[in-house]
Design an enzyme around this catalytic site. Structure first.
Site, PDB file in Angstrom:
ATOM      1  CB  SER A 288      -1.040   0.259   1.130  1.00 22.66           C
ATOM      2  OG  SER A 288      -0.132   0.209   2.344  1.00 22.66           O
ATOM      3  CE  LYS A 289       0.552   7.313  -2.667  1.00 25.89           C
ATOM      4  NZ  LYS A 289      -0.841   7.756  -3.947  1.00 25.89           N
ATOM      5  NE  ARG A 290      -1.148   2.744   6.410  1.00 25.53           N
ATOM      6  CZ  ARG A 290      -1.567   2.240   7.932  1.00 25.53           C
ATOM      7  NH1 ARG A 290      -1.063   2.402   8.946  1.00 25.53           N
ATOM      8  NH2 ARG A 290      -2.844   1.943   7.199  1.00 25.53           N
TER       9      ARG A 290
END
Ligand code: GLU
Length: 500
Positions: free
Chosen positions: A260-262
């Site tokens: 994910s982006k995180r």
């Protein structure tokens, strides 16, 4: 099953949406395209799919181009170089798509839809309450073409939707997964042209792939849910489908779940990255990126691990692609970087590390680095380590920590005595080479009853004044007699101060 189309000259494309920086997944897709094109003497095309203006990132196009160039994946047609099917940017092809949308409307495979957002949302809520699958349920599907055309002519806001059959099923074929059957009732009347008149991916990519003569479509597994729509579109036009190759996704290094982006942001804090641009800055070689990522979804024989781009062009085959998702393993990345660093000739390694010296403000010449390269090549993991390891070569003098000149299990006086003798023997050498230095110093170690590490540790500290440094004799040979002896004499003085 292999297809005869795999060996004839293919036409393939990498079609990123310029919404972000080039990352590992994109690099792999681009590479597989490139490999098949080069292997078959076909063409590799770059196409920007920028119909989603909301997500458009102006920096992304240049980053994609730079990243692919850095990796050495050149294309034959593209937005920057043109080609027989120009333009290669979808936002510049608006007029190209219009007749195709019209054709689908005409043949009854598409319809104008005037539903507002609020109306669609209300229907969705009703479906949810009835626990039904969300799909288009407005009245526009059943409007007469005349009525719809009149509303369009009157300037009413509208989109165009694909008219999905409500019954029956469709079987589509993916090269990695075989046949997949979808029930049409589970599919939607997808929007294919938005209210701004621009087609969405579903229409634009199919039209472009057809017009550009694309024979193989490599794309991520995330496109499987709408894969049946794409085949429906091909069939509605009566076009020959390309070979569809849906590539596996990358999982987090832990193997638990998709990236994910995180996750990406957290990784960057620890010096790990999925962005090609950052890999360059972190001292990774494009050869290593390609080798590493090639094997995340493809294998040759389950044992060969070292591949150059040329090897991959020779050996790549669609039939050894693997549909299972692979966890990103950064230790392997380091491993491959080390392998490819060791495969570089000294001049080439020097050329690659030079920018890191410039960045660090160290005035290193290519010539000096070429001599140093063999000394550090064996132990290097990333290129950016080079300045730290070798900075002492480029200083006028170094200042060792006096305590580091006292060898383990010796006191300062004993260390001083050992160093004095070593200096005397070095001074007496007729020539200043690694081969000339080593025997007398090893003999001295014996005579003094020391361990090699004790004497050489003192010398190393005197010469480099840093905790890790390349092999001692080679380093002294490169530094030269004068500089080396000056540093050793400075160390003698520092030891003398400790003895007094
Ligand atoms: N623009 C699409 C994406 O970036 C490309 C998918 C495809 O290659 O067809 O995901």
């Amino acid at each position: 099953m292999p297809s005869p189309r795999d060996t004839q000259p293919v036409r393939v494309r990498f079609a990123p949406s310029p919404t972000g920086l080039l990352h590992l997944g994109g690099a792999r897709t681009a590479m597989y395209n490139f490999l098949l094109a080069r292997q078959t003497g076909g063409q590799f095309i770059l196409r920007f799919e920028d119909t989603d203006q909301k997500r458009y990132d102006p920096a992304a196009e240049q980053d994609l181009i730079d990243g692919l160039h850095w990796l050495g994946l050149r294309w034959d047609e593209g937005p920057d170089i043109g080609g027989q099917h120009a333009p290669y940017r979808q936002s510049e092809r608006k007029d190209v798509y219009k007749p195709f949308a019209a054709q689908l409307l005409e043949s009854g495979h598409a319809f104008y839809c005037f539903c507002t957002r609020a109306e669609l949302e209300a229907k969705r809520q009703e479906q949810k309450a009835r626990r039904e699958q969300a799909r288009y349920a407005g009245p526009c599907r059943d409007l007469s073409p005349e009525a719809a055309i009149a509303r369009v002519a009157a300037g009413e806001d509208h989109v165009i939707r694909f008219k999905m059959p409500k019954e029956g099923s469709i079987t589509v074929t993916d090269r990695l997964r075989g046949d997949i059957t979808f029930e049409n009732r589970n599919l939607d009347d997808y929007v294919i042209v938005k209210s701004d008149g621009l087609p969405v991916y579903h229409l634009a990519a199919m039209v472009d792939d057809h017009l550009m003569g694309i024979t193989h479509v490599f794309r991520g597994e995330e496109w499987i849910p709408t894969f049946p729509l794409h085949v429906h579109i091909y069939r509605a036009f009566g076009w020959q489908e390309p070979e569809w190759v849906h590539l596996s996704l990358f999982l987090k290094p832990s193997g638990k779940g998709k990236m994910s982006k995180r996750d990406t942001q957290a990784m960057q804090l620890t010096g790990q990255t999925i962005f090609i641009k950052d890999m360059q800055a972190l001292g990774y070689l494009p050869e290593a990126v390609l080798n590493w990522v090639a094997l995340m979804g493809w294998s040759y024989d389950d044992s060969t691990e070292f591949f150059t781009l040329d090897d991959l062009v020779q050996k790549f085959s669609l039939d050894r692609l693997n549909p299972s998702n692979a966890a990103i393993d950064f230790r392997k990345f380091d491993h491959f970087n080390g392998l490819h660093i060791r495969a570089l000739a000294p001049e080439e390694l020097a050329r690659r590390i030079l920018p890191f010296f410039e960045q660090a403000g160290i005035p290193a010449s290519l010539e000096a680095l070429t001599r140093i390269a063999p000394l550090i090549r064996e132990r290097m993991v990333t290129l950016d380590e080079a300045p730290e390891w070798t900075a002492f070569f480029f200083k006028d003098s170094v200042e060792p920590d006096p305590a580091s000149l006292v060898a383990k299990d010796l006191n300062p006086a004993q260390s001083l005595a050992a160093l004095q003798q070593a200096v005397a023997r070095l001074e007496a050498l007729p020539e200043w080479t690694h081969e000339a230095m080593e025997p007398p110093l090893r003999a001295l170690v014996e005579e003094l009853g020391l361990k090699a590490g004790q004497l050489f540790g003192i010398l190393r500290s005197a010469i480099a004044a840093q905790p890790v440094s390349p092999p001692l004799f080679e380093s002294m040979a490169i530094l030269g007699r004068e500089v080396s002896l000056a540093r050793l004499r400075r160390a003698l003085a520092l030891l003398e101060q400790q003895v007094k």
